[in-house]
Design an enzyme around this catalytic site. Structure first.
Site: not given
Ligand code: CP
Ligand code: NVA
Length: 325
Positions: A108, A135, A138, A231, A272, A312
């Site tokens: 990540r 992502h 997700q 989101d 999400c 998830r």
């Molecule tokens: N939805 C999601 O990716 O959550 P986190 O940022 O907590 O991993």
């Molecule tokens: N678009 C958001 C998603 C978090 C799960 C981000 O990248 O912060």
């Protein structure tokens, strides 16, 4: 359904076919049932998995760890200050070292290029746990939730409302194109998705029967919708854009009135997470207009956000098992 994903990486949903996406969703539903019946099997014993996080995470990190433990694998968490990645050592060299010690790598972080280099140089499956661009894990959980709720993707009308060019919007669009949904992006013109990605998804949609509407009109976008998804308005790394995004996206905040505009009494609300839906966080206290959804909607009978969060785990576990065995 016979699908062989062994050795494959998941860097973007473009990597998986419709059939492979359906396979993962069905496998995840089975894993969830096995857990409920106490019949989970440990299919990843002796596997070592590296978890690389440049950005913070609750769901993704916990899903990877609990999925690995469920399957008997070992994980090693490597945060941004724990390893040399890109600082004192190239991504390519880090990838080659990790590939000698681990059976798979989750990443990540910021650049999509990093996750692609990790896959190219490590020689083991690499899973994208979120980058600025995509992502994918997700969306597998989101679609599993749709399958649990609606039983199908055929004729499902799905509206994503908000920042139309972020990682979640991009990946939803790719996923919708693959599985064949009626997908709408409802956002201000300046946050419309990247035109090249729209065109790529439209090519894929021709095969699957998906259709796309990209609009700044809430009325047009929400008409007859089964699913409304949003989101946060400024993704990780975009904190300096919060004031600008609030003024652009305030009209797109999800309200009970918007749910009514779908004309569907059983519309579901997805997110999400994490979400700003009340003023109980430090960031929301600093920016009281930051909420992308009313608390009334978030806590309503229409909301499936915590099923989605749980999913998830099952979808990530399904991806791990499918790509490692
Ligand atoms: N939805 C999601 O990716 O959550 P986190 O940022 O907590 O991993
Ligand atoms: N678009 C958001 C998603 C978090 C799960 C981000 O990248 O912060």
């Amino acid at each position: 359904m016979t699908v062989n994903l062994k050795g494959r990486s998941l860097l973007t949903l473009k990597d998986f076919s419709k059939r492979e996406i359906f396979y993962i969703i069905d496998a995840a539903i089975e894993l969830k049932e096995h857990k409920a019946h106490g019949t989970l099997q440990k299919k990843l014993e002796d596997k070592n998995i590296a978890l690389l996080f440049e950005k913070s995470s609750t769901r993704t990190r916990c899903a990877f760890v609990t999925a690995a433990v469920n399957e008997g694998a070992h994980t090693e968490y490597l945060g941004k200050n724990d390893i040399q990645l890109g600082g004192k050592e190239t991504v390519e060299d880090t990838a080659r070292v990790l590939g000698r010690m681990f059976d798979a790598i989750e990443f990540r972080g910021f650049k999509q290029e990093t996750v692609e280099l990790l896959a190219e140089y490590s020689g083991v499956p690499v899973w994208n746990g979120l980058t600025d661009l995509y992502h994918p894990t997700q969306i597998l959980a989101d679609f599993m939730t749709v399958k649990e709720e609606l039983g199908t993707f055929e004729n499902v009308k799905f509206a994503y409302v908000g920042d139309g060019r972020n990682n979640v919007a991009n990946s939803l669009m790719i996923g919708a194109a693959k599985v064949g949904m009626d997908f709408r992006v409802v956002s201000p013109l300046s946050l419309f998705p990247d035109q090249d990605l729209v065109e790529e998804c439209e090519v894929c949609a021709k095969e699957s029967g998906a259709c796309f509407t990209i609009t700044d009109s809430i009325e047009e976008g929400l008409k007859d919708c089964d699913v409304i998804y949003t989101d946060i308005w400024a993704s990780m790394g975009e904190e300096d854009k919060i004031p600008e995004r609030i003024s652009l996206l305030k009209p797109y905040k999800i309200t009970m009135g918007m749910l009514k505009k779908t004309g569907k009494e059983d519309v579901i609300f997805l997110h999400c997470l994490p979400s700003f839906h009340n003023l109980q966080t430090v960031t929301a206290q600093k920016y009281p207009d930051i909420c992308e959804v009313e608390d009334e909607v978030f806590e309503s009978k229409f909301s499936r956000v915590f099923d989605q969060a749980e999913n998830r785990l099952w979808t990530i576990e399904a991806v791990m098992v499918a790509t490692l065995t």
